[in-house]
Write an enzyme that holds these catalytic residues in place. Sequence first.
Site, short mmCIF file in Angstrom:
data_model
loop_
_atom_site.label_atom_id
_atom_site.label_comp_id
_atom_site.label_asym_id
_atom_site.label_seq_id
_atom_site.Cartn_x
_atom_site.Cartn_y
_atom_site.Cartn_z
N LYS A 1 44.72 50.81 41.59
CA LYS A 1 43.59 50.26 40.83
C LYS A 1 42.60 51.38 40.45
O LYS A 1 42.75 52.51 40.89
CB LYS A 1 42.93 49.14 41.64
CG LYS A 1 43.89 48.00 42.01
CD LYS A 1 44.41 47.24 40.79
CE LYS A 1 45.62 46.37 41.07
NZ LYS A 1 45.36 45.16 41.83
C1 LIG Z 1 45.82 43.90 42.49
C2 LIG Z 1 45.44 42.55 42.03
C3 LIG Z 1 45.05 41.55 42.92
C4 LIG Z 1 45.15 41.67 44.41
O1 LIG Z 1 44.56 42.79 44.95
P1 LIG Z 1 45.03 43.34 46.40
O2 LIG Z 1 43.97 44.34 46.71
O3 LIG Z 1 46.38 43.95 46.21
O4 LIG Z 1 45.04 42.21 47.34
C5 LIG Z 1 44.62 40.34 42.39
N1 LIG Z 1 44.59 40.11 41.07
C6 LIG Z 1 45.00 41.05 40.18
C7 LIG Z 1 44.93 40.74 38.71
C8 LIG Z 1 45.44 42.28 40.63
O5 LIG Z 1 45.87 43.19 39.75
#
Ligand SMILES: *Cc1c(COP(=O)(O)O)cnc(C)c1O
Length: 388
Positions: A184
């Site tokens: 991310k």
């Molecule tokens: C990555 C992601 C999540 C979940 O995040 P985690 O930190 O992996 O639990 C939820 N929604 C979207 C759209 C994502 O890309």
Amino acid sequence: MTTRWRPYGRQCIDDNDIKAVVDVLRSDWLTTGPQVPAFEAEFAQAVGARYAVAVNSGTAALHTAMNAAGIASGDDVLVPALTFAASANSVVYQGGTPVFVDVDPNTLLIDIENARSKINQRTKAIVAVDYAGQPCDYDKLNALADEYNLTLIADACHSLGGKYHDKPVGSLARLNTFSLHPVKPITSGEGGMITTDDSRLAELMRRFRNHGITTDHRQREKSGACYYDMVSLGFNYRLTDLQAALGKSQLAKLADWTRRRNEIADCYDEQLAGIEQVTGLVKQPDILHAYHLYVIRAESPELRDYLFASMRAEQIGVTVHYRPVHMHPYYREEFGTEPGLCPVAEAAAARILSLPIYPAMNENDVRDIVSVLTRCIENYVESSLSVS
Ligand SMILES: *Cc1c(COP(=O)(O)O)cnc(C)c1O
């Protein structure tokens, strides 16, 4: 010849990040200590929100937001079909029902008119996913939420660093959720954040991430009380100080990285412009895209499948974001969702491919990736000509 594996996304860690974590290791606190509120304050400031509540994943952030929005058994929550499963799973954790909404064919963002058509007496909230890092149309979404008295929850896991009409992502919905997973925009290893301007919701969320207990041990020491009150059911969703120190150090680089991701995307746009078998997604005016993903669409599902396999064989970690959530066996079995429910998302899912994008990439990486893509398309065209 390129032999190095290029993932679709990856973290960028420097010596300052390492020092920040090591300093915490030498301190008195490993789990939630002074670093967590310091990170929350800087995060809130960076996204123009009053409050930021840190949790230990993006999924925990979504669950915490659903709880704060009061989602419970019998409630419907509108969720776009083209997203990571956690956007919908968080509704199910609270006993609610995700109602899948189709996406716009040009942007793959939630189709607001389709969302409107699925609102009924049970509808309590709407999740807006800033797919690939492009902010949704928050003016229209907030108007829709106000009209039907729904809570708007932004799943901004892709879009930290982005803006909508000059307002930063994180200040656009009543509740805004983020993931700090390594792919991310910034990372804390694992981690998540929720931002809001509502002090009552912020308080509820701080309690929810800590077992539903009203005071933390430092407040308790101050007041001299020997018991704490657990007033509601909560979870252990706490972020550690180790993670918060890393997240805070990463946050300082966010603006540079967002700029860098936009440069890489521009580079792709330019180099892909002449290739008729693939097209990019449409970018809306007056937004700053966070480009968590760079998504292209192949002219046919067969070409997409061919590119997926052949580019991976050439060490390029292309990926598909996502299989529509209602197509997963769990949702089909438990909620009776069927193919055809969200035709635009289903058709798009068969043709999309995410190309690598992350701040450490340079123009040569883009050129290499596009030349592999071009070669794979040529091979595909040749092989289909020889078949026919
Ligand atoms: C990555 C992601 C999540 C979940 O995040 P985690 O930190 O992996 O639990 C939820 N929604 C979207 C759209 C994502 O890309």
